[in-house]
Write a protein that holds these residues in place. Structure first.
Motif, PDB file in Angstrom:
ATOM      1  N   LYS A  68      13.261  33.776  33.259  1.00 16.51           N
ATOM      2  CA  LYS A  68      12.942  34.651  34.394  1.00 16.51           C
ATOM      3  C   LYS A  68      11.868  34.056  35.291  1.00 16.51           C
ATOM      4  CE  LYS A  68       9.290  37.674  32.530  1.00 16.51           C
ATOM      5  NZ  LYS A  68       9.078  37.046  31.217  1.00 16.51           N
ATOM      6  N   ASP A  69      11.110  33.088  34.761  1.00 18.25           N
ATOM      7  CA  ASP A  69      10.050  32.462  35.559  1.00 18.25           C
ATOM      8  C   ASP A  69      10.591  31.578  36.667  1.00 18.25           C
ATOM      9  OD1 ASP A  69       8.090  33.702  34.143  1.00 18.25           O
ATOM     10  OD2 ASP A  69       7.604  31.993  32.866  1.00 18.25           O
TER      11      ASP A  69
ATOM     12  N   ASN B 258      10.120  43.558  35.591  1.00 11.90           N
ATOM     13  CA  ASN B 258      11.095  44.533  35.088  1.00 11.90           C
ATOM     14  C   ASN B 258      12.339  43.884  34.485  1.00 11.90           C
ATOM     15  OD1 ASN B 258      10.257  47.475  36.083  1.00 11.90           O
ATOM     16  ND2 ASN B 258       9.657  46.009  37.664  1.00 11.90           N
ATOM     17  N   TYR B 259      12.358  42.566  34.414  1.00 11.76           N
ATOM     18  CA  TYR B 259      13.540  41.798  34.023  1.00 11.76           C
ATOM     19  C   TYR B 259      14.064  42.204  32.636  1.00 11.76           C
ATOM     20  CZ  TYR B 259      16.268  37.514  33.010  1.00 11.76           C
ATOM     21  OH  TYR B 259      17.251  36.621  32.673  1.00 11.76           O
TER      22      TYR B 259
ATOM     23  N   THR C 200      21.679  40.777  27.119  1.00 10.67           N
ATOM     24  CA  THR C 200      20.654  39.813  26.694  1.00 10.67           C
ATOM     25  C   THR C 200      20.014  39.183  27.935  1.00 10.67           C
ATOM     26  OG1 THR C 200      22.350  38.103  26.554  1.00 10.67           O
ATOM     27  CG2 THR C 200      21.800  39.284  24.528  1.00 10.67           C
ATOM     28  N   ALA C 201      18.803  38.655  27.779  1.00 12.31           N
ATOM     29  CA  ALA C 201      18.054  38.155  28.941  1.00 12.31           C
ATOM     30  C   ALA C 201      17.627  36.700  28.828  1.00 12.31           C
ATOM     31  CB  ALA C 201      16.809  39.024  29.165  1.00 12.31           C
ATOM     32  N   SER C 202      17.763  36.097  27.649  1.00  9.66           N
ATOM     33  CA  SER C 202      17.286  34.718  27.482  1.00  9.66           C
ATOM     34  C   SER C 202      18.159  33.718  28.226  1.00  9.66           C
ATOM     35  CB  SER C 202      17.238  34.359  25.997  1.00  9.66           C
ATOM     36  OG  SER C 202      16.312  35.189  25.326  1.00  9.66           O
ATOM     37  N   TYR C 203      19.470  33.855  28.078  1.00  9.00           N
ATOM     38  CA  TYR C 203      20.429  33.087  28.878  1.00  9.00           C
ATOM     39  C   TYR C 203      21.359  34.141  29.467  1.00  9.00           C
ATOM     40  CZ  TYR C 203      23.517  29.383  30.476  1.00  9.00           C
ATOM     41  OH  TYR C 203      24.266  28.533  31.274  1.00  9.00           O
ATOM     42  N   PRO C 204      20.928  34.746  30.591  1.00  6.93           N
ATOM     43  CA  PRO C 204      21.529  35.989  31.104  1.00  6.93           C
ATOM     44  C   PRO C 204      23.013  35.904  31.427  1.00  6.93           C
ATOM     45  CG  PRO C 204      20.186  34.939  32.791  1.00  6.93           C
ATOM     46  CD  PRO C 204      19.912  34.215  31.509  1.00  6.93           C
TER      47      PRO C 204
END
Length: 543
Positions: free
Chosen positions: A125-126, A164-165, A175-179
């Protein structure tokens, strides 16, 4: 002897510990299984189904370095050489054939270290949002109800979305690590293709939304790195221009103007100071007065000077995209009616009955970023004579093979036969269609770098004639090829690659710096303005 054996054993153990330590800390070790599968799928790496987690991780481990950490290891010699040239590194002709040597050279001047690359994947997300347009960020914030205070600047949008990601991902059960595709829910297919075009990854034959998203996702890191480098270069160049401009203005001021500046800004001037001493005093205080302190970074100085224009790189990229769009519009202005209809047909855009040429052009412009269908009547448009014959010979169609074997067949005959054979295979479906598309994909890929290289002068002129492009008298073969490639790129991609023009357009932003400096220094002298203006022209040429 026993001592040597012990030392070697310890060294081997140490290496094993280091290797296993790195592997255990790799970002993908904490990914969900669906993310592991998504990464492999994005990079076209086959994996068994069903597969357990260990199998998936092992597969990624084998490919991680050459895709996520050092993607240049998969590049060919030409691409490696081009990258080195962009970094100002000259390569000898003898070295160009040695890929390993080129890879080592690129590694020395790559955007980031391997450690930094590994760390970047621990928190996507960065950086994954940084290449989004401002409108895409606003749409994402609005869809997910993220409150963003006015004025909604790009930096504020990024900050709020990042904060807010994870919450958004959890709420969506994703999932959010590898969206996954959820991150691009607000993007249309045209938005996805526009991003790919803008960042230099044209996808003319991809219409499937999931594949477009996969292509954006897997290229996001490299696009981010390129953008950061260009932004830093832009800031440094503009900062240097800013400093040079103020120096030139101060040099052009008269003694009375220098004293006036000091009086207005409360600068103490010793009695009897000479003109050169006055200039030195003004320069000494310039940093404090104009925010150009030695501790300030080049980016801060440039950001201050162009605050009204917003983020400097975003503006430069936007200008570049507009310039590329304008170039496409100009190209379309010269296209024939049949070529305009073909462009729309290749993208499945319905053409209203009785449309006038101007109306067709307007429709083409509106669909500049719409992806072309994988295969259409125009797929064979720029295949060489030899590639067409090979396609017909391998099509499994007896009539097509007969045309291919004919010594009197013209290129137009081959194209017509190819279209007919493909249409028959498409209608039949099954293995016949699979074979046709498979060979066509191979022929298209093989032809990418050598398109038009084997075409005769008459073939090139006939090709350009389909666009309605007049060929100037005395045009050389290379000039005809260049024009054919340009028109072909516009037809396939709806643009050439605007990413390469982004940095060139940054020079235009020096105008903003110039205006800001003039306003703050209140240089009333026409001589000063003239000299500063001349310097702007020089700096723009240098950029």
């Amino acid at each position: 002897m026993r001592l040597l054996s012990t030392v070697l054993s310890l060294a081997l153990a140490a290496n094993t510990v280091v290797g296993s330590s790195w592997f255990s800390k790799a970002a993908y070790n904490k990914w969900h299984e669906t993310e592991l599968e998504r990464w492999l799928s994005d990079h076209d790496i086959p994996y068994p189904t069903p597969a357990d987690r260990k199998d998936l991780e092992n597969l990624i481990q084998k490919n991680w370095d050459s895709y996520a950490v050092a993607p240049y290891k998969n590049w060919d010699a030409e691409k490696l050489t081009d990258y080195l040239k962009s970094k100002g590194v000259e390569t000898k002709e003898s070295a160009k054939s040695n890929k390993d040597a080129l890879v080592n050279q690129v590694a020395n001047v790559w955007y980031e270290t391997e450690d930094k690359a590994q760390a970047a994947w621990t928190d996507v997300k960065d950086w994954i949002l940084d290449t989004w347009s401002e409108s895409a960020l606003k749409a994402f914030a609005d869809k997910h109800g993220i409150p963003v205070p006015q004025p909604r600047t790009r930096d504020t949008l990024l900050q709020k979305i990042r904060a807010n990601y994870e919450t958004i991902a959890k709420k969506a059960g994703e999932t959010a690590s590898y969206p996954g595709d959820w991150l691009y829910d607000t993007w249309s297919e045209s938005d996805l293709k526009e991003w790919l075009d803008t960042h230099g990854y044209p996808a003319p034959q991809i219409t499937d939304r999931n594949r477009l998203i996969a292509m954006v996702r897997r290229n996001s890191r490299l696009a981010y790195l390129k953008a950061q480098e260009q932004k830093a270069s832009a800031s440094a160049s503009a900062s240097a221009a800013y400093a040079t401009l103020t120096d030139k203005l101060i040099d052009a001021w008269s003694e009375s103007q220098l004293k006036e500046f000091c009086d207005k800004n409360g600068i103490n001037v010793p009695q009897g100071s000479k003109v050169n001493e006055l200039r030195a005093i003004v320069r000494k205080h310039r940093a404090d007065l104009l925010g150009d302190t030695l501790s300030a970074s080049a980016a801060s100085a440039y950001g201050a000077a162009t605050s009204k224009a917003g983020n400097e790189y975003a503006k430069a990229t936007n200008d570049a995209s507009l310039a590329a769009q304008d170039a496409f519009h100009k190209a379309v202005d010269s296209w024939s009616e049949s070529r305009l209809k073909a462009y729309l047909d290749a993208r499945g855009v319905p053409v209203p009955q009785g449309s006038k040429t101007d109306e067709l052009r307007a429709l083409v412009r509106r669909n500049a970023h719409k992806a072309a269908h994988p295969y259409s009547a125009w797929t064979w448009d720029d295949l060489s004579f030899d590639n067409l014959k090979k396609y017909l010979s391998n099509s499994g169609n007896a009539a097509a093979k007969k045309v291919a074997d004919s010594s009197s067949a013209t290129r137009d005959d081959l194209v017509e036969a190819a279209q007919s054979a493909y249409s028959s295979a498409s209608s039949a479906g099954g293995q016949s269609y699979a074979s046709a598309t498979n060979y066509l994909a191979q022929a298209t890929e093989a032809a990418k770098k050598s398109t038009f290289d084997t075409w005769s002068e008459s073939e090139l002129k006939a090709y350009l004639d389909t666009y309605g492009i007049p060929v100037p008298q005395g045009s050389t073969l290379n000039e005809l090829r260049a024009e054919a490639r340009k028109q072909s790129a516009y037809f396939k991609y709806g643009t050439t690659n605007p990413a390469s023009t982004a940095f060139a357009k940054i020079g235009e932003n020096v105008k903003g710096v110039y205006q800001w400096v003039m306003a703050h220094l209140a240089a009333g002298s026409e001589v000063a303005k003239k000299k500063a203006g001349e310097k702007v022209a020089d700096i723009k040429e240098e950029l």
